[in-house]
Design a protein around this motif. Sequence first.
Motif, PDB file in Angstrom:
ATOM      1  N   LEU A  65       0.740  -1.136   0.045  1.00 17.12           N
ATOM      2  CA  LEU A  65       0.012   0.081  -0.647  1.00 17.12           C
ATOM      3  C   LEU A  65       0.598   1.188  -0.144  1.00 17.12           C
ATOM      4  O   LEU A  65       1.651   1.621   1.414  1.00 17.12           O
ATOM      5  CB  LEU A  65      -0.930   0.429   1.522  1.00 17.12           C
ATOM      6  N   LEU A  66       0.626   2.647  -0.873  1.00 12.38           N
ATOM      7  CA  LEU A  66       1.603   3.234  -0.853  1.00 12.38           C
ATOM      8  C   LEU A  66       0.931   4.712  -1.003  1.00 12.38           C
ATOM      9  O   LEU A  66       1.344   5.306   0.062  1.00 12.38           O
ATOM     10  CB  LEU A  66       1.530   3.377  -2.694  1.00 12.38           C
ATOM     11  N   ARG A  67      -0.806   4.607  -0.812  1.00 12.11           N
ATOM     12  CA  ARG A  67      -1.465   5.659  -0.437  1.00 12.11           C
ATOM     13  C   ARG A  67      -2.598   5.633  -0.203  1.00 12.11           C
ATOM     14  O   ARG A  67      -3.231   3.984  -0.755  1.00 12.11           O
ATOM     15  CB  ARG A  67      -1.675   6.803  -1.397  1.00 12.11           C
ATOM     16  N   GLY A  68      -3.170   5.783   0.280  1.00  3.44           N
ATOM     17  CA  GLY A  68      -4.943   5.585   1.318  1.00  3.44           C
ATOM     18  C   GLY A  68      -4.599   4.948   2.576  1.00  3.44           C
ATOM     19  O   GLY A  68      -3.915   4.679   3.291  1.00  3.44           O
ATOM     20  N   ARG A  69      -5.868   4.241   2.974  1.00  2.00           N
ATOM     21  CA  ARG A  69      -5.715   3.542   3.961  1.00  2.00           C
ATOM     22  C   ARG A  69      -7.004   2.232   3.928  1.00  2.00           C
ATOM     23  O   ARG A  69      -7.564   1.869   2.309  1.00  2.00           O
ATOM     24  CB  ARG A  69      -6.626   4.390   5.067  1.00  2.00           C
ATOM     25  N   GLU A 109      -1.410   0.897  -4.428  1.00  2.00           N
ATOM     26  CA  GLU A 109      -0.256  -0.115  -4.320  1.00  2.00           C
ATOM     27  C   GLU A 109       0.073  -0.597  -5.224  1.00  2.00           C
ATOM     28  O   GLU A 109      -0.149  -0.444  -6.800  1.00  2.00           O
ATOM     29  CB  GLU A 109      -1.625  -1.228  -4.340  1.00  2.00           C
ATOM     30  N   ASP A 110       1.527  -1.267  -5.050  1.00  2.00           N
ATOM     31  CA  ASP A 110       1.770  -2.246  -5.892  1.00  2.00           C
ATOM     32  C   ASP A 110       2.028  -3.799  -5.704  1.00  2.00           C
ATOM     33  O   ASP A 110       1.549  -3.646  -5.319  1.00  2.00           O
ATOM     34  CB  ASP A 110       3.504  -2.103  -5.834  1.00  2.00           C
ATOM     35  N   THR A 111       1.770  -4.236  -6.774  1.00  2.00           N
ATOM     36  CA  THR A 111       1.225  -5.655  -6.279  1.00  2.00           C
ATOM     37  C   THR A 111       2.420  -6.813  -7.733  1.00  2.00           C
ATOM     38  O   THR A 111       2.139  -6.426  -8.709  1.00  2.00           O
ATOM     39  CB  THR A 111      -0.131  -6.013  -6.191  1.00  2.00           C
ATOM     40  N   VAL A 112       2.272  -7.589  -7.054  1.00  2.00           N
ATOM     41  CA  VAL A 112       3.269  -8.584  -7.378  1.00  2.00           C
ATOM     42  C   VAL A 112       2.929  -9.864  -7.522  1.00  2.00           C
ATOM     43  O   VAL A 112       2.367 -10.008  -6.182  1.00  2.00           O
ATOM     44  CB  VAL A 112       4.812  -8.670  -7.576  1.00  2.00           C
ATOM     45  N   ASN A 113       2.161 -10.325  -8.440  1.00  2.00           N
ATOM     46  CA  ASN A 113       1.869 -12.123  -8.015  1.00  2.00           C
ATOM     47  C   ASN A 113       2.683 -13.361  -9.517  1.00  2.00           C
ATOM     48  O   ASN A 113       3.464 -13.238 -10.007  1.00  2.00           O
ATOM     49  CB  ASN A 113       0.503 -11.848  -9.160  1.00  2.00           C
ATOM     50  N   PHE A 114       2.956 -14.482  -8.110  1.00  2.00           N
ATOM     51  CA  PHE A 114       3.651 -15.286  -8.595  1.00  2.00           C
ATOM     52  C   PHE A 114       3.099 -17.114  -8.427  1.00  2.00           C
ATOM     53  O   PHE A 114       2.387 -16.531  -7.829  1.00  2.00           O
ATOM     54  CB  PHE A 114       5.448 -14.658  -8.391  1.00  2.00           C
ATOM     55  N   TRP A 115       3.938 -17.937  -8.856  1.00  2.00           N
ATOM     56  CA  TRP A 115       3.835 -18.955  -8.247  1.00  2.00           C
ATOM     57  C   TRP A 115       5.007 -19.933  -8.860  1.00  2.00           C
ATOM     58  O   TRP A 115       5.362 -19.434  -9.012  1.00  2.00           O
ATOM     59  CB  TRP A 115       2.817 -19.182  -9.410  1.00  2.00           C
ATOM     60  N   GLY A 116       4.523 -21.120  -7.989  1.00  2.00           N
ATOM     61  CA  GLY A 116       6.000 -22.430  -8.676  1.00  2.00           C
ATOM     62  C   GLY A 116       6.608 -22.791  -7.505  1.00  2.00           C
ATOM     63  O   GLY A 116       6.216 -22.326  -6.013  1.00  2.00           O
ATOM     64  N   PRO A 117       7.041 -24.094  -7.409  1.00  2.00           N
ATOM     65  CA  PRO A 117       7.273 -25.219  -6.122  1.00  2.00           C
ATOM     66  C   PRO A 117       8.383 -23.859  -5.411  1.00  2.00           C
ATOM     67  O   PRO A 117       8.624 -24.658  -4.520  1.00  2.00           O
ATOM     68  CB  PRO A 117       8.320 -25.965  -6.934  1.00  2.00           C
ATOM     69  N   ALA A 118       9.595 -23.226  -5.942  1.00  2.00           N
ATOM     70  CA  ALA A 118      10.147 -22.417  -5.307  1.00  2.00           C
ATOM     71  C   ALA A 118       9.631 -21.960  -3.949  1.00  2.00           C
ATOM     72  O   ALA A 118       9.562 -21.573  -2.944  1.00  2.00           O
ATOM     73  CB  ALA A 118      10.986 -21.818  -5.754  1.00  2.00           C
ATOM     74  N   ALA A 119       8.035 -20.979  -4.955  1.00  2.00           N
ATOM     75  CA  ALA A 119       7.667 -20.508  -3.213  1.00  2.00           C
ATOM     76  C   ALA A 119       6.721 -21.651  -2.867  1.00  2.00           C
ATOM     77  O   ALA A 119       6.804 -20.973  -1.467  1.00  2.00           O
ATOM     78  CB  ALA A 119       6.695 -19.127  -4.677  1.00  2.00           C
ATOM     79  N   ASP A 120       5.902 -22.432  -3.300  1.00  2.00           N
ATOM     80  CA  ASP A 120       6.022 -23.736  -2.398  1.00  2.00           C
ATOM     81  C   ASP A 120       6.823 -23.649  -1.163  1.00  2.00           C
ATOM     82  O   ASP A 120       6.345 -23.782   0.303  1.00  2.00           O
ATOM     83  CB  ASP A 120       5.365 -24.643  -3.038  1.00  2.00           C
ATOM     84  N   LEU A 121       7.688 -23.597  -1.762  1.00  2.00           N
ATOM     85  CA  LEU A 121       9.350 -24.371  -0.709  1.00  2.00           C
ATOM     86  C   LEU A 121       8.901 -22.784   0.223  1.00  2.00           C
ATOM     87  O   LEU A 121       9.272 -23.327   1.583  1.00  2.00           O
ATOM     88  CB  LEU A 121      10.229 -24.458  -0.700  1.00  2.00           C
ATOM     89  N   LEU A 122       9.350 -21.521  -0.067  1.00  2.00           N
ATOM     90  CA  LEU A 122       8.715 -20.402   0.564  1.00  2.00           C
ATOM     91  C   LEU A 122       8.171 -20.374   1.418  1.00  2.00           C
ATOM     92  O   LEU A 122       7.855 -19.973   2.807  1.00  2.00           O
ATOM     93  CB  LEU A 122       9.294 -19.266  -0.098  1.00  2.00           C
ATOM     94  N   LEU A 123       6.862 -20.973   1.529  1.00  2.00           N
ATOM     95  CA  LEU A 123       5.477 -20.930   2.504  1.00  2.00           C
ATOM     96  C   LEU A 123       5.716 -22.057   3.092  1.00  2.00           C
ATOM     97  O   LEU A 123       5.527 -21.582   4.910  1.00  2.00           O
ATOM     98  CB  LEU A 123       4.393 -21.047   2.108  1.00  2.00           C
ATOM     99  N   LYS A 124       6.278 -23.421   2.914  1.00  2.00           N
ATOM    100  CA  LYS A 124       6.746 -24.086   4.094  1.00  2.00           C
ATOM    101  C   LYS A 124       7.068 -24.033   4.898  1.00  2.00           C
ATOM    102  O   LYS A 124       7.379 -24.759   6.049  1.00  2.00           O
ATOM    103  CB  LYS A 124       6.985 -25.483   3.233  1.00  2.00           C
ATOM    104  N   SER A 125       8.733 -23.416   4.442  1.00  2.00           N
ATOM    105  CA  SER A 125       9.853 -23.119   5.449  1.00  2.00           C
ATOM    106  C   SER A 125       9.476 -21.875   6.236  1.00  2.00           C
ATOM    107  O   SER A 125      10.178 -21.823   7.502  1.00  2.00           O
ATOM    108  CB  SER A 125      10.824 -22.438   4.953  1.00  2.00           C
ATOM    109  N   GLY A 126       8.367 -20.866   5.718  1.00  2.00           N
ATOM    110  CA  GLY A 126       7.279 -19.985   7.024  1.00  2.00           C
ATOM    111  C   GLY A 126       8.005 -18.276   6.917  1.00  2.00           C
ATOM    112  O   GLY A 126       7.765 -17.723   7.496  1.00  2.00           O
ATOM    113  N   ILE A 127       9.095 -18.046   5.678  1.00  2.00           N
ATOM    114  CA  ILE A 127       9.769 -17.540   5.260  1.00  2.00           C
ATOM    115  C   ILE A 127       8.073 -16.503   4.685  1.00  2.00           C
ATOM    116  O   ILE A 127       8.690 -15.385   4.993  1.00  2.00           O
ATOM    117  CB  ILE A 127      10.449 -17.494   3.943  1.00  2.00           C
TER     118      ILE A 127
END
Length: 291
Positions: A65-69, A109-127
């Motif tokens: 979030l860059l501006r607003g509420r 806002e600025d927003t970025v969408n991504f996907w893949g098994p490396a992202a799944d590992l980031l989720l499983k590791s708690g990062i």
Amino acid sequence: MDKNTNLNAIIFKDDLCVHRLPSRQMPQVNRNSGLWIFNWASDFSSTSHSEDGMRYFEFYCIAHLLRGRGVYWTGDDPEPVEVEPGMCILMSPGKRHYYGAIPGGVFVEDTVNFWGPAADLLLKSGIFKDGVYRIGSVPVLRQVMDLAADPSEYSQLNAEFALREILQNIYNEKFSRGSSAAVDRGIAPLLEAVKKHPEKPWSVISMAELCGMSVNGFRECFKRRTGVLPKIWLDRYRITLASSLLIGSDLSAKDIAVRCGYPDPFHFSRRFKSITGLSPADYRQRFSKNN
């Protein structure tokens, strides 16, 4: 830099707004790395509508979030969380949520969408963990967007590196706020020792001794520092390391297992598949740069 690229298809399912993954195939360079940044928006402005409801994404999202509420709400929260400029929201695939402007307001806002098994590992590791975090007013996602807009292998990989760094900074800030300096001093040397020598037969007792703590005290401090219990963190770290070696080296799966602290290759294979969803051989075949 495009203001908005590769808009996601949206469908309605069971009274939910579902943002779909793009139908086009993940590019080869991103299959090799295991992470695909496929959609982004810069300085994107939205307002609140009375019909806004719950939704979920089939991909990972970080929104700054860059501006607003705004507000962020999931079905698990008793009430919405207020979002101010300088805060970001992390959302994983399938997480029911709503975020956006407060009634009568605007959400830029600025927003970025991504996907893949490396992202799944980031989720499983708690990062990567769903929620609201403070990252400051500097539009840090712009570098990721600029790099992701260039299809070259160099830019795609550096876009991934830049995104990982942002997520790691959020992770480190989260636990530095929740942990005392004493806990950090006690646990940090152990984490470095494990990273230098993952092949050692680390036990909870040996880790506690290295930190100069009782086993029960060590478990409590370690969870405060990392968010998970010691054996879970160790297992996830070793599997993350093994996945990198499978992609980036010619070592046999047996040698990688030993390097990562799994002297029994069959146990290694079972643990790897349990965490990543693929056997070591299948993971290498799918994501190795040689394929």
